[in-house]
Design a protein around this motif. Structure first.
Motif, PDB file in Angstrom:
ATOM      1  N   LEU A   1      10.921  37.060 -35.058  1.00 53.49           N
ATOM      2  CA  LEU A   1      11.047  36.679 -33.828  1.00 53.49           C
ATOM      3  C   LEU A   1       9.876  35.964 -33.456  1.00 53.49           C
ATOM      4  O   LEU A   1       8.629  36.167 -33.934  1.00 53.49           O
ATOM      5  CB  LEU A   1      11.385  37.773 -32.993  1.00 53.49           C
ATOM      6  N   HIS A   2       9.867  35.122 -32.265  1.00 51.89           N
ATOM      7  CA  HIS A   2       8.709  34.267 -31.701  1.00 51.89           C
ATOM      8  C   HIS A   2       7.811  35.381 -31.382  1.00 51.89           C
ATOM      9  O   HIS A   2       8.139  36.591 -30.667  1.00 51.89           O
ATOM     10  CB  HIS A   2       9.164  33.569 -30.739  1.00 51.89           C
TER      11      HIS A   2
ATOM     12  N   SER B   1       5.869  35.911 -28.840  1.00 50.57           N
ATOM     13  CA  SER B   1       6.012  36.065 -27.509  1.00 50.57           C
ATOM     14  C   SER B   1       6.987  37.102 -27.257  1.00 50.57           C
ATOM     15  O   SER B   1       6.803  37.979 -26.257  1.00 50.57           O
ATOM     16  CB  SER B   1       6.233  35.029 -26.495  1.00 50.57           C
ATOM     17  N   TYR B   2       7.910  37.463 -27.973  1.00 46.14           N
ATOM     18  CA  TYR B   2       8.910  38.624 -28.017  1.00 46.14           C
ATOM     19  C   TYR B   2       8.813  39.764 -29.228  1.00 46.14           C
ATOM     20  O   TYR B   2       8.962  40.904 -28.932  1.00 46.14           O
ATOM     21  CB  TYR B   2      10.339  37.983 -28.044  1.00 46.14           C
TER      22      TYR B   2
ATOM     23  N   ARG C   1      20.153  35.220 -23.789  1.00 49.06           N
ATOM     24  CA  ARG C   1      19.877  33.984 -23.278  1.00 49.06           C
ATOM     25  C   ARG C   1      20.781  33.357 -22.336  1.00 49.06           C
ATOM     26  O   ARG C   1      21.938  33.842 -22.189  1.00 49.06           O
ATOM     27  CB  ARG C   1      20.131  32.825 -24.539  1.00 49.06           C
TER      28      ARG C   1
ATOM     29  N   TRP D   1      15.584  32.243 -22.673  1.00 54.31           N
ATOM     30  CA  TRP D   1      15.540  33.692 -23.317  1.00 54.31           C
ATOM     31  C   TRP D   1      15.116  34.457 -22.513  1.00 54.31           C
ATOM     32  O   TRP D   1      13.730  34.240 -21.811  1.00 54.31           O
ATOM     33  CB  TRP D   1      15.304  33.466 -24.545  1.00 54.31           C
TER      34      TRP D   1
ATOM     35  N   GLU E   1      15.622  28.613 -31.314  1.00 51.74           N
ATOM     36  CA  GLU E   1      14.466  28.442 -30.484  1.00 51.74           C
ATOM     37  C   GLU E   1      13.563  29.643 -30.547  1.00 51.74           C
ATOM     38  O   GLU E   1      12.290  29.469 -30.066  1.00 51.74           O
ATOM     39  CB  GLU E   1      15.095  28.588 -28.852  1.00 51.74           C
ATOM     40  N   ILE E   2      14.034  30.928 -30.923  1.00 54.38           N
ATOM     41  CA  ILE E   2      13.145  31.940 -31.017  1.00 54.38           C
ATOM     42  C   ILE E   2      13.068  32.986 -32.352  1.00 54.38           C
ATOM     43  O   ILE E   2      12.097  33.502 -32.456  1.00 54.38           O
ATOM     44  CB  ILE E   2      13.621  32.995 -30.024  1.00 54.38           C
TER      45      ILE E   2
END
Length: 386
Positions: free
Chosen positions: A108-109, A111-112, A121, A126, A298-299
């Protein structure tokens, strides 16, 4: 008179000697005087020799800043075009192409990652939805999932609400034992694959593979399922990344409502909501956001995945929203529910064939299926990358 003349001659000779001495001295000094550049180079060599004796890294100043001769992190932007650097060309770092760099190390990205268990989303972005993890309304039933990977807590419904999936988990510790065992085999075979579950329901498959220590993404649009999934994930204390996505997956972004069967939560299906539908204003009817399978990119940093898709007749639309997903991620094995597509599975067949996948009987060494006889295929089939 002779005495004066003699003194004059001696005086002139002395002046000549002094002049010659001064000239010779000046000329020798000019020939041996080093240039400014020579001084810099000689000084650098001297620094290198001293550093070699003392096992130090030699350095010198550019614009008043100390620069190591062995540095590999000096940027060429620090040197103007008018000023020739004393650094060797090899001291500058090579250019790194973007496609050679992994986007991020976690699934997972960043930032999360490590802060999110549940994400959702909207139509545009998201967001974290961990608040649903605290919405235990007192009707959660705690059971034990007896999976091939070991036992783990799982939260389900009462048998009065969900007699099939929850009932089997409560009484037998498992649901779809044969399917779980089969996918467990493929997860052990493909040790570098993550698991993505579209239509996770209560998470029997995903929790099994999380227990293996694998990275798992569980996707379900039904809030009551998501709440139970979150609690199961958190109590499982799995060693790797496990996430719950609270969305439906389709070929466009829109609002969905749900069709439900009494006593069978696992049979819940999605239906598109329009402004004219009474479901929009109904206070007792849930609405969720449908997004694309491609939106996961995206993530999530997927490279290779094994998938399960069981979304109660919505499989075709779920796949059609994932063209980029299947083009960029190595989907090596996928279990797909086929019962709803025996009358017309042509769109699914066309899509997955385009992405180099072929249908097989659901077994470890299952034979390939005839794509012209899809009406005779079993209820669950395997699609494998060729």
């Amino acid at each position: 008179m002779a005495r004066i003349t003699m003194r004059y001659v001696v005086f002139v000779l002395i002046l000549v000697i002094i002049s010659l001495t001064a000239y010779i001295s000046f000329n020798n000094s000019f020939k041996t005087r080093p240039s400014k550049l020579s001084q810099k180079l000689n000084g650098t060599k001297s620094i290198e020799k001293t550093a070699a004796r003392e096992n130090l890294t030699p350095s010198f100043n550019i614009r008043g800043k100390a620069v190591s001769l062995r540095s590999t992190t000096v940027s060429p932007l620090n040197v103007t075009l008018k000023q020739k650097s004393l650094l060797p060309v090899s001291a500058y770092p090579p250019k790194v192409l973007r496609h050679n760099v992994t986007q991020w190390k976690t699934l997972l990205h960043p930032s999360y990652a490590r802060t999110s268990t549940v994400l959702t989303r909207t139509a545009t972005l998201w967001q974290n939805e961990n608040n649903v993890c605290n919405l235990d309304t007192g009707d959660f039933v705690k059971a034990t999932l007896r999976s091939p990977a070991g036992n783990t807590p799982i939260y389900v419904y009462s048998t009065a609400v969900d007699q099939w999936v929850s009932g089997n988990i409560i009484n037998q510790g498992i649901w779809e034992r044969g399917g779980v065992q089969l996918m467990y085999h493929f997860m052990k075979t493909h040790v570098d694959a993550d698991f993505v579950d579209l239509g996770a329901n209560l998470g029997v498959y995903g929790l099994t593979f999380a227990k293996m220590g694998r990275r798992v993404v569980l996707i379900d649009p039904l809030l009551d399922n998501v709440k139970r999934l979150c609690k199961s994930v958190r109590e499982g204390q799995f060693p790797n990344e496990v996430y719950v996505i609270h969305n439906a997956i389709s070929n466009k972004r829109f609002k969905v409502g749900f069709g439900k069967y009494k006593g069978n939560v696992g049979g819940t299906f999605v239906k598109e909501v329009t402004s004219a539908d009474a479901v929009v204003t109904s206070t007792d009817t849930e609405v969720a956001q449908a997004v694309l399978l491609d939106d996961l990119l995206e993530i999530f940093n997927f490279t290779k995945v094994i998938m399960k898709i069981d979304v109660e007749t919505h499989e075709t639309r779920a796949l059609l929203g994932g063209d980029r997903f299947f083009s960029t991620v190595d989907v090596t094995v996928m279990q797909l529910e086929w019962n709803a597509h025996k009358k017309d599975g042509s769109e699914i067949i066309k899509f997955l064939t385009k992405h180099n996948m072929k249908p097989h009987n659901p077994s470890v060494n299952g034979a390939a299926l005839d794509i012209n006889a899809f009406d005779k295929w079993p209820g669950d089939i395997l699609w494998k990358k060729v």
